[in-house]
Design a protein around this motif. Sequence first.
Motif, PDB file in Angstrom:
ATOM      1  N   ALA A  79      -6.237   9.020  29.093  1.00 55.39           N
ATOM      2  CA  ALA A  79      -6.473  10.036  30.116  1.00 55.39           C
ATOM      3  C   ALA A  79      -5.443  11.134  29.941  1.00 55.39           C
ATOM      4  O   ALA A  79      -4.249  10.858  29.798  1.00 55.39           O
ATOM      5  CB  ALA A  79      -6.376   9.429  31.517  1.00 55.39           C
ATOM      6  N   THR A  80      -5.887  12.385  29.920  1.00 51.51           N
ATOM      7  CA  THR A  80      -4.991  13.525  29.756  1.00 51.51           C
ATOM      8  C   THR A  80      -4.876  14.309  31.057  1.00 51.51           C
ATOM      9  O   THR A  80      -5.695  14.174  31.955  1.00 51.51           O
ATOM     10  CB  THR A  80      -5.505  14.469  28.648  1.00 51.51           C
ATOM     11  OG1 THR A  80      -6.773  15.022  29.039  1.00 51.51           O
ATOM     12  CG2 THR A  80      -5.680  13.715  27.333  1.00 51.51           C
ATOM     13  N   ARG A  81      -3.827  15.135  31.124  1.00 53.51           N
ATOM     14  CA  ARG A  81      -3.574  16.011  32.267  1.00 53.51           C
ATOM     15  C   ARG A  81      -3.551  15.220  33.584  1.00 53.51           C
ATOM     16  O   ARG A  81      -4.208  15.592  34.556  1.00 53.51           O
ATOM     17  CB  ARG A  81      -4.593  17.155  32.327  1.00 53.51           C
ATOM     18  CG  ARG A  81      -4.684  17.955  31.030  1.00 53.51           C
ATOM     19  CD  ARG A  81      -3.352  18.615  30.675  1.00 53.51           C
ATOM     20  NE  ARG A  81      -3.321  19.134  29.333  1.00 53.51           N
ATOM     21  CZ  ARG A  81      -3.550  20.398  29.004  1.00 53.51           C
ATOM     22  NH1 ARG A  81      -3.862  21.269  29.945  1.00 53.51           N
ATOM     23  NH2 ARG A  81      -3.470  20.788  27.750  1.00 53.51           N
ATOM     24  N   VAL A  82      -2.801  14.145  33.573  1.00 52.01           N
ATOM     25  CA  VAL A  82      -2.689  13.279  34.746  1.00 52.01           C
ATOM     26  C   VAL A  82      -1.396  13.607  35.479  1.00 52.01           C
ATOM     27  O   VAL A  82      -0.307  13.611  34.876  1.00 52.01           O
ATOM     28  CB  VAL A  82      -2.706  11.792  34.339  1.00 52.01           C
ATOM     29  CG1 VAL A  82      -2.571  10.896  35.570  1.00 52.01           C
ATOM     30  CG2 VAL A  82      -3.982  11.470  33.571  1.00 52.01           C
ATOM     31  N   SER A  83      -1.476  13.860  36.772  1.00 52.02           N
ATOM     32  CA  SER A  83      -0.291  14.181  37.573  1.00 52.02           C
ATOM     33  C   SER A  83       0.548  12.929  37.783  1.00 52.02           C
ATOM     34  O   SER A  83       0.028  11.795  37.722  1.00 52.02           O
ATOM     35  CB  SER A  83      -0.714  14.745  38.928  1.00 52.02           C
ATOM     36  OG  SER A  83      -1.337  13.728  39.711  1.00 52.02           O
ATOM     37  N   PRO A  84       1.848  13.094  38.046  1.00 53.64           N
ATOM     38  CA  PRO A  84       2.680  11.920  38.325  1.00 53.64           C
ATOM     39  C   PRO A  84       2.170  11.093  39.501  1.00 53.64           C
ATOM     40  O   PRO A  84       2.245   9.858  39.484  1.00 53.64           O
ATOM     41  CB  PRO A  84       4.053  12.533  38.634  1.00 53.64           C
ATOM     42  CG  PRO A  84       4.057  13.836  37.901  1.00 53.64           C
ATOM     43  CD  PRO A  84       2.643  14.332  37.986  1.00 53.64           C
ATOM     44  N   GLU A  85       1.630  11.759  40.527  1.00 58.28           N
ATOM     45  CA  GLU A  85       1.121  11.041  41.697  1.00 58.28           C
ATOM     46  C   GLU A  85      -0.086  10.169  41.325  1.00 58.28           C
ATOM     47  O   GLU A  85      -0.182   9.007  41.720  1.00 58.28           O
ATOM     48  CB  GLU A  85       0.735  12.025  42.800  1.00 58.28           C
ATOM     49  CG  GLU A  85       1.896  12.827  43.380  1.00 58.28           C
ATOM     50  CD  GLU A  85       2.377  13.952  42.477  1.00 58.28           C
ATOM     51  OE1 GLU A  85       3.536  14.387  42.651  1.00 58.28           O
ATOM     52  OE2 GLU A  85       1.610  14.383  41.577  1.00 58.28           O
ATOM     53  N   SER A  86      -0.999  10.732  40.557  1.00 54.82           N
ATOM     54  CA  SER A  86      -2.159   9.961  40.120  1.00 54.82           C
ATOM     55  C   SER A  86      -1.745   8.829  39.186  1.00 54.82           C
ATOM     56  O   SER A  86      -2.283   7.710  39.262  1.00 54.82           O
ATOM     57  CB  SER A  86      -3.168  10.868  39.409  1.00 54.82           C
ATOM     58  OG  SER A  86      -3.779  11.761  40.311  1.00 54.82           O
ATOM     59  N   ALA A  87      -0.790   9.125  38.296  1.00 50.64           N
ATOM     60  CA  ALA A  87      -0.317   8.088  37.371  1.00 50.64           C
ATOM     61  C   ALA A  87       0.306   6.918  38.126  1.00 50.64           C
ATOM     62  O   ALA A  87       0.083   5.745  37.780  1.00 50.64           O
ATOM     63  CB  ALA A  87       0.697   8.682  36.399  1.00 50.64           C
ATOM     64  N   GLU A  88       1.066   7.208  39.163  1.00 53.55           N
ATOM     65  CA  GLU A  88       1.687   6.141  39.952  1.00 53.55           C
ATOM     66  C   GLU A  88       0.632   5.281  40.633  1.00 53.55           C
ATOM     67  O   GLU A  88       0.740   4.054  40.684  1.00 53.55           O
ATOM     68  CB  GLU A  88       2.632   6.751  40.991  1.00 53.55           C
ATOM     69  CG  GLU A  88       3.384   5.713  41.815  1.00 53.55           C
ATOM     70  CD  GLU A  88       4.356   6.342  42.796  1.00 53.55           C
ATOM     71  OE1 GLU A  88       5.039   5.588  43.510  1.00 53.55           O
ATOM     72  OE2 GLU A  88       4.428   7.591  42.855  1.00 53.55           O
ATOM     73  N   TYR A  89      -0.416   5.920  41.131  1.00 52.61           N
ATOM     74  CA  TYR A  89      -1.471   5.180  41.819  1.00 52.61           C
ATOM     75  C   TYR A  89      -2.250   4.290  40.841  1.00 52.61           C
ATOM     76  O   TYR A  89      -2.530   3.120  41.125  1.00 52.61           O
ATOM     77  CB  TYR A  89      -2.431   6.158  42.499  1.00 52.61           C
ATOM     78  CG  TYR A  89      -3.467   5.499  43.372  1.00 52.61           C
ATOM     79  CD1 TYR A  89      -3.122   4.896  44.574  1.00 52.61           C
ATOM     80  CD2 TYR A  89      -4.807   5.477  42.994  1.00 52.61           C
ATOM     81  CE1 TYR A  89      -4.075   4.288  45.379  1.00 52.61           C
ATOM     82  CE2 TYR A  89      -5.766   4.882  43.785  1.00 52.61           C
ATOM     83  CZ  TYR A  89      -5.396   4.282  44.984  1.00 52.61           C
ATOM     84  OH  TYR A  89      -6.350   3.670  45.760  1.00 52.61           O
ATOM     85  N   VAL A  90      -2.584   4.832  39.680  1.00 49.04           N
ATOM     86  CA  VAL A  90      -3.301   4.041  38.681  1.00 49.04           C
ATOM     87  C   VAL A  90      -2.429   2.892  38.182  1.00 49.04           C
ATOM     88  O   VAL A  90      -2.894   1.751  38.033  1.00 49.04           O
ATOM     89  CB  VAL A  90      -3.757   4.922  37.509  1.00 49.04           C
ATOM     90  CG1 VAL A  90      -4.380   4.077  36.399  1.00 49.04           C
ATOM     91  CG2 VAL A  90      -4.755   5.979  37.971  1.00 49.04           C
ATOM     92  N   SER A  91      -1.144   3.167  37.947  1.00 49.88           N
ATOM     93  CA  SER A  91      -0.233   2.132  37.460  1.00 49.88           C
ATOM     94  C   SER A  91      -0.051   1.002  38.456  1.00 49.88           C
ATOM     95  O   SER A  91       0.185  -0.152  38.073  1.00 49.88           O
ATOM     96  CB  SER A  91       1.132   2.752  37.125  1.00 49.88           C
ATOM     97  OG  SER A  91       1.018   3.714  36.102  1.00 49.88           O
TER      98      SER A  91
END
Length: 250
Positions: A79-91
Amino acid sequence: MTNDKLKNILNAIKDGSMDVDQGMEQLRDLPYQDIGHTKIDHHRSLRNGFPEVIYGAGKTPQQLVDIFEHMCGRSNILATRVSPESAEYVSSRFPQVEYNDTAGTLTCKSEEISYSSGMVGIITAGTSDLNVAEEAQVTCDMLGSRAEIISDIGVAGIHRLFDRIDAIRRFSVLIVVAGMEGALSSVIGGLVDQPIIAVPTSVGYGANFSGLSALLGMLTSCASGITVVNIDNGFGAACAACKINKAIDS
């Protein structure tokens, strides 16, 4: 779905270790899986050699989680262009994913990657271009090409480029990333014989017009054989480089 996976399913049905209904279950999402907000193309790698990649910008964290839920275990995920907030939620839902905060990429490797023999060189004019360069590097890795970044060797101190020119000539394909006036790709294009994919970046002062000056400079280069992708498109440059590497191997 990869070519190898499809062959394994068909061979299993042929030798009787899998019945037809089981095979149909594994193939039921041909050509895509509709999950409401997104239609996931699980069979893209069968057509063009690369699995579907998620463009994260504009998607909600929950939409990304939904997509990961339906892709995990079926293919490697980028996944590209992922914000830190979205990355934290997915992680928080998928602890096996890796986030590169410079590149803005999320990756999940569930399958072994088969790498091309060629190596991609990613050259940046400045340190400020590293976000685009790292997006290209992560993409190369996920799509089957090893890549190395050589950063901050732009024309403002051209002796830095000459110090690394022998190393640059050893790569099979070059991705040249530059903002400002975008001159680095032209200079390198006059010094090497490899394919060059130029990436203009939005780095620069006002007259840079958010990357337009670099884009036009690269498009009007007098060095022949340079291919140019869109502004800040490290992902697109990496896709092209990986296809060149695959063609070299075939």
